[in-house]
Motif scaffolding. Sequence first.
Motif, mmCIF file in Angstrom:
data_model
loop_
_atom_site.group_PDB
_atom_site.id
_atom_site.type_symbol
_atom_site.label_atom_id
_atom_site.label_comp_id
_atom_site.label_asym_id
_atom_site.label_seq_id
_atom_site.Cartn_x
_atom_site.Cartn_y
_atom_site.Cartn_z
ATOM 1 N N SER A 182 0.852 -1.187 0.000
ATOM 2 C CA SER A 182 0.000 0.000 0.000
ATOM 3 C C SER A 182 0.888 1.237 0.000
ATOM 4 N N ASP A 184 0.674 5.458 1.027
ATOM 5 C CA ASP A 184 -0.036 6.603 1.587
ATOM 6 C C ASP A 184 0.889 7.810 1.663
ATOM 7 N N ALA A 262 -3.005 -4.993 5.121
ATOM 8 C CA ALA A 262 -4.039 -3.979 5.314
ATOM 9 C C ALA A 262 -4.168 -3.590 6.783
ATOM 10 N N ALA A 263 -4.065 -4.574 7.685
ATOM 11 C CA ALA A 263 -4.185 -4.273 9.121
ATOM 12 C C ALA A 263 -3.039 -3.387 9.577
ATOM 13 N N ARG A 265 -1.477 -1.278 7.736
ATOM 14 C CA ARG A 265 -1.708 0.052 7.165
ATOM 15 C C ARG A 265 -2.545 0.902 8.110
ATOM 16 N N THR A 266 -3.589 0.323 8.668
ATOM 17 C CA THR A 266 -4.440 1.032 9.621
ATOM 18 C C THR A 266 -3.667 1.380 10.888
ATOM 19 N N GLU A 267 -2.846 0.451 11.350
ATOM 20 C CA GLU A 267 -2.066 0.678 12.572
ATOM 21 C C GLU A 267 -1.029 1.770 12.368
ATOM 22 N N GLU A 269 -1.194 4.395 10.385
ATOM 23 C CA GLU A 269 -1.851 5.702 10.431
ATOM 24 C C GLU A 269 -2.154 6.106 11.875
ATOM 25 N N LYS A 270 -2.664 5.183 12.661
ATOM 26 C CA LYS A 270 -2.975 5.490 14.054
ATOM 27 C C LYS A 270 -1.719 5.924 14.810
ATOM 28 N N TYR A 291 -3.166 12.872 6.225
ATOM 29 C CA TYR A 291 -2.756 11.492 5.938
ATOM 30 C C TYR A 291 -3.660 10.966 4.833
ATOM 31 N N HIS A 293 -4.727 8.302 1.981
ATOM 32 C CA HIS A 293 -4.631 6.945 1.451
ATOM 33 C C HIS A 293 -4.565 7.019 -0.074
ATOM 34 N N PRO A 296 -4.006 0.899 -2.510
ATOM 35 C CA PRO A 296 -4.047 -0.250 -1.605
ATOM 36 C C PRO A 296 -2.953 -1.260 -1.955
#
Length: 391
Positions: A182, A184, A262-263, A265-267, A269-270, A291, A293, A296
């Motif tokens: 991915s 970003d 993908a998981a 990627r979310t972490e 950003e957080k 930030y 996106h 993917p």
Amino acid sequence: MTDPASGTLDLARLPATRRDLHAHPELAFDEHRTAGVIADYLRGLGIEVTTGIGGTGVVGVIVGGRPGPTVGLRADMDALPIVEELPREHASTVQGVMHACGHDGHCAILLGAAELLSTAPDFAGTVVLVFQPAEEGGAGAAAMIADGVLEKFGILEIYGLHNIPGIPAGHFAVRPGTQLASFDDLDIVLRATGGHAMAPHLTGDVIVAGSALVTELQTVVARRLDPLVPAVVSITQFTAGTTNNVLPPTARLRGTARCLEAAARTEIEKLVRQICESVAAAHGVEVELTYEHRYPCTVNDPVAAARSARVAAGLVGPDRVDPNCAGILAAEDFAFFLNEIPGAYAFIGNGPITAESGPVHNPAYDFNDAIIEPGARYLAAIARQALADLA
């Protein structure tokens, strides 16, 4: 069914076309000349052509001798804003723009596959040739999808190919699952009152805060994520100040985050948001994070990836095919196609990295014309095999 390894290719015209495209590169969504060259080439093969899909995209349709399913083959067309370094005969004639990623070669490969398929259409079904604009950050795949390319042409599966310098020329690599990362964008602005450099205690220092932020963001991958998940957070620009005795009121940091899950990627950003807020608070400055996106992960369908490996092995031998290669942290908007329908994205070796042919996105890069033929035969063969399997 015709063996794609035995069909004839115009191995004078294809490299000449590739070099013509290289000499006349065009940036994302500006590929008007490129699209025209491709459309004319396809029409010369007797292929039905549609232009203007997703902006400057070109689609060719090859109908087989018997009814059947429809599969797609894709090549990207755009160049990069890079100054070509070496004085080749086919060097870019457009100042500051060059084909530094081999999309000129990808177009030639797909034109070769078009020649093989159109001159021996003894297959059941239809092959759709997708020449896509704006892969380099412009999400041209998403634009073509939004313009209905999959529905209009009934594409059930899609396959693509990218050259990779550093892999022996004509060797292939593919993997089931996530092949590419991915992608970003990070855009961070730090703000404070600013003031004279003699009195930093009366201001907030956005340069010190920014420097701390660069360092802290490296802990996302090094200390906060599972070390078995390939990922990177890179700050690539740091802009602040105009003179040597003033603490500036703003600093801007830009960069990229990439990973193969993908998981994760979310972490990421957080964690980036948490670090930006905590560093800003510790240094008494304000922070604004954008930030975005972008692409993917490129996730190959396992059945399609296995088919790709078998087809490549049948063409060049199993010793020249890696059926389970490592994923890499480059990103590809082919991912948008694979989010919609099954398919696979494979690599073909461009040969060694040398002073005369650098890595991709490098001013010394050049596509290896010797891989046009194996690349074309692979795409023609994977189209035939996918059609046969789907039928």
